[in-house]
Design an enzyme around this catalytic site. Sequence first.
Site: not given
Length: 191
Positions: A84, A168, A170
């Site tokens: 990002c 993202h 994560e």
Amino acid sequence: MTDPGAPLVGVLALQGDFAAHRAMLEGLGAQVREVRVPADLDGLDGLVMPGGESTTMTLGIEREGLAEPLRAFHAAGRPVFGTCAGLIMLDREHLAIMDIVAARNAFGRQVHSFEEDLDLGLEGGPVRAVFIRAPLIAEHGPDVRILASVDGRPVAAEEGAVLAISFHPELSGDTRLHERFLDTVRRLRDG
């Protein structure tokens, strides 16, 4: 106890969701160091540049004198993974680590956040990608390989040992992109 042979990976920790990247990397057996000043780059095998707010990250990098050390880290052949806002930081107009130009907030504001299944050629099928105020790759050089697009707009790419994605990983719980990055880190470290 951490394996002493485990790769030592830095996570840029000036702003953004660095803690989630740290947890994911540690869960995969990596040693992790948060990077806030140039000395934190010493001895690292790879670096993750997380999502967050690119203007705030730029100011933090300038404040801490990290721009040239980050470029030198990349020039030394160490892998970098930008997600990002990390993708934005890697582009020609920021750190110039990757031959891309990012378009900020290309998919709209926070209320336009979305998820998409992307085929990145990873074993196990598509990756569930979480896009939040996501950039896209508006331009890229000839050595940049586009890995995935949304509606024909590039959102994942690699150039040498640099991997940049607009989303993202994560946040999805899918560790495959971090695993891919750690595989690159080990391969280049162990020669």
